[in-house]
Design a protein around this motif. Structure first.
Motif, PDB file in Angstrom:
ATOM      1  N   TYR A  93       0.845  -1.198   0.000  1.00 58.08           N
ATOM      2  CA  TYR A  93       0.000   0.000   0.000  1.00 58.08           C
ATOM      3  C   TYR A  93       0.883   1.252   0.000  1.00 58.08           C
ATOM      4  O   TYR A  93       1.840   1.340   0.744  1.00 58.08           O
ATOM      5  N   ASN A 143      -0.173   3.957   1.225  1.00 57.77           N
ATOM      6  CA  ASN A 143      -1.156   4.656   2.043  1.00 57.77           C
ATOM      7  C   ASN A 143      -0.847   4.377   3.507  1.00 57.77           C
ATOM      8  O   ASN A 143      -0.955   3.237   3.968  1.00 57.77           O
ATOM      9  N   MET A 166      -3.802   2.855   5.765  1.00 58.00           N
ATOM     10  CA  MET A 166      -4.051   1.435   5.497  1.00 58.00           C
ATOM     11  C   MET A 166      -2.946   0.579   6.085  1.00 58.00           C
ATOM     12  O   MET A 166      -3.201  -0.483   6.669  1.00 58.00           O
ATOM     13  N   THR A 216      -3.071  -2.275   9.088  1.00 56.09           N
ATOM     14  CA  THR A 216      -2.596  -3.623   8.785  1.00 56.09           C
ATOM     15  C   THR A 216      -1.394  -4.015   9.633  1.00 56.09           C
ATOM     16  O   THR A 216      -1.313  -5.136  10.150  1.00 56.09           O
TER      17      THR A 216
END
Length: 496
Positions: free
Chosen positions: A467, A469, A472, A476
């Protein structure tokens, strides 16, 4: 870990964690271990002779961050300098100060270049070989290998060759290997390139050079941002230091995520805005549609940041110019362009990019089998499938590198603590061959495309996706389960 100048044998008590690299990522990793796993025995191997990595290697004029220091700085150590866009020496000092504050310096062994790392499931250990700067090699053992050596070669850069270079009577240099004795005062300078290094060099060199020309084969998107963040400075006056830093940091994270998503979702709109902004700042003497309007969409390649519009200022005042053209060949007096124009120069700076290197260039083996990184798949952007007890730091391409480095360091500490509580010795993400592979990075930048055959893959679904990002990844990596069904665990002698 006493330094020797002869080959040492693997013996003695192994380390719990061996970090490779004493730059921004490596020092941050060590400080996180100190804070969260204080009982762990760790060491750091650094190929060079100083702390700082990139920020010690690069010494070209104007060297600075290409993102704000509230996100490039560590989450656990506030950046307090007024300059949000900081120069290289200030960043180097920040990294060195962090090492001193957390007592990391005694754990660093300089002049140790890691050349090989071999994993043994029978011993649940890595055997790491390092070439010593003074000759010979050193062999160490560690339970966990943590690669923080960055993604490009310190020893070589991307350096294309041009016809006629031998005829040129001036000097040609590359920013990665800036000569300490180079005096460009009163000289005519041509900077070849359009990326972050070029847009940094041009305004910095105008302070002493007679004239500077930025010669680019194709344009980049260039955005001006204040060198000082007024919001962050207000927070520092109103709030305690740590809270002020966190608020400024999260504001900039949210802003960058929003702007990136806007650019990817409405590329034509964002492109028009960026080109129009460049035109306003560069003035009527510069055609932004030619020089600041790339053929690719915003964030297909990294957007270049210029503090307080310094590049636009020197273009507007005439102290520098920008030329978009192709090099036909070098001449005695400078560079002949495809258009037929000749740029006269006393000095040519080839800001042509980096040469990427994966896993620090070390040869990796797992139970005697060589690892080809290009065939491996990345787990959460920080480990490799089927490679036990090994993490790597690889930051964001659309945000500050350290954001991902901090998350990775925190995860390594979580993982080690989780294993300790259960008496486990081995952790390995097991690759699912049914998961389709994709390129590790979606960038079209030249240095990424040149290294596509070297980089590992990412997968089409989590936890194999990379990702770009932070939020995110935060969900995670920081809050996701350690035992997620993909990470497998075992005792010494039993590879799960």
């Amino acid at each position: 870990m006493r330094t020797t100048t002869h080959a040492a044998q693997a013996g003695g008590e192994p380390l719990d964690v061996l970090i490779v690299g004493a730059g921004l990522s490596g020092i941050g990793a060590a400080a996180t271990l100190r804070r969260r796993c204080p009982d762990k025995r760790f060491g750091i191997l650094e190929a060079r002779s100083a702390i700082g990595g990139t920020w010690d290697l690069f010494r070209y004029p104007g060297i600075r961050s290409d993102s704000d220091m509230y996100t490039l700085g560590y989450a656990f150590r506030p950046w307090t300098d007024p300059q949000a866009i900081a120069d290289g020496p200030a960043i180097r000092a920040y990294v060195a100060d962090t090492a001193r504050e957390y007592g990391i310096e005694p754990h660093i062994r300089f002049g140790h270049k890691v050349t090989k790392a071999s994993w043994s499931s029978a011993e649940a250990l890595w055997t790491v070989t390092a070439a010593l700067a003074g000759g010979g090699e050193r062999v160490l053992r560690t339970r966990f290998l943590y690669l923080c050596s960055g993604y490009y070669s310190y020893d070589e850069a991307y350096r294309p060759r041009f016809e006629g270079e031998a005829a040129f009577r001036g000097r040609i240099v590359h920013p990665q290997f800036w000569p300490g004795d180079l005096d460009y005062g009163g000289k005519r300078v041509v900077v070849v390139g359009s990326g972050a290094t070029a847009v940094t060099l041009v305004p910095a060199m105008t302070e002493r050079a007679a004239h500077v020309t930025m010669l680019q084969r194709s344009p980049s998107y260039v955005v001006s941002r204040p060198a000082q963040d007024r919001f962050a400075r207000r927070m520092q006056r109103w709030l305690p230091q740590g809270l002020a830093y966190a608020v400024a940091r999260w504001r900039l994270i949210a802003e960058s995520i929003f702007l990136y998503r806007l650019a990817r979702g409405r590329p034509a709109l964002v492109k028009r805005h960026l080109v129009a902004q460049a035109q306003r700042q560069a003035g009527p003497g510069v055609d932004a549609a030619v020089h600041f309007s790339p053929s690719y969409k915003p964030w297909d390649q990294r957007v270049c940041l210029v503090p307080d519009g310094d590049l636009f200022q020197v273009l507007r005042t005439g102290r520098a110019e920008i030329v978009t053209d192709h090099i036909a060949r070098f001449t005695e007096r400078g560079i002949l362009l495809a258009s037929g124009r000749e740029l006269e120069a006393d000095l040519v700076v080839l800001a042509t990019g980096l040469s990427l290197k994966v896993l620090g260039g070390a040869a990796i083996e797992v139970d005697g089998s060589p690892l080809d990184p290009a065939q491996a798949m990345s787990y959460k952007g920080m480990m490799l499938g089927d490679v036990p007890n090994c993490a790597m730091t690889f930051g964001y391409t659309n945000a500050s590198w350290t954001l991902k480095a901090d998350l990775t360091a925190g995860y390594v500490c979580r993982l080690l603590s989780w294993m300790d509580r259960r008496g486990l010795a081995i952790a390995v993400p097991r690759r699912d061959r049914a998961v389709a592979s994709r390129p590790f990075l979606g960038f079209t930048s030249g240095y990424v495309q040149r290294a596509s055959r070297l980089l590992p893959k990412q997968g089409a679904r989590k936890p194999w996706q990379v990702y770009q990002n932070y939020v995110m990844d935060l969900l995670t990596i920081r809050f996701g389960r350690i035992d997620d069904g993909v990470m497998h665990f075992g005792a010494k002698g039993c590879l799960p």
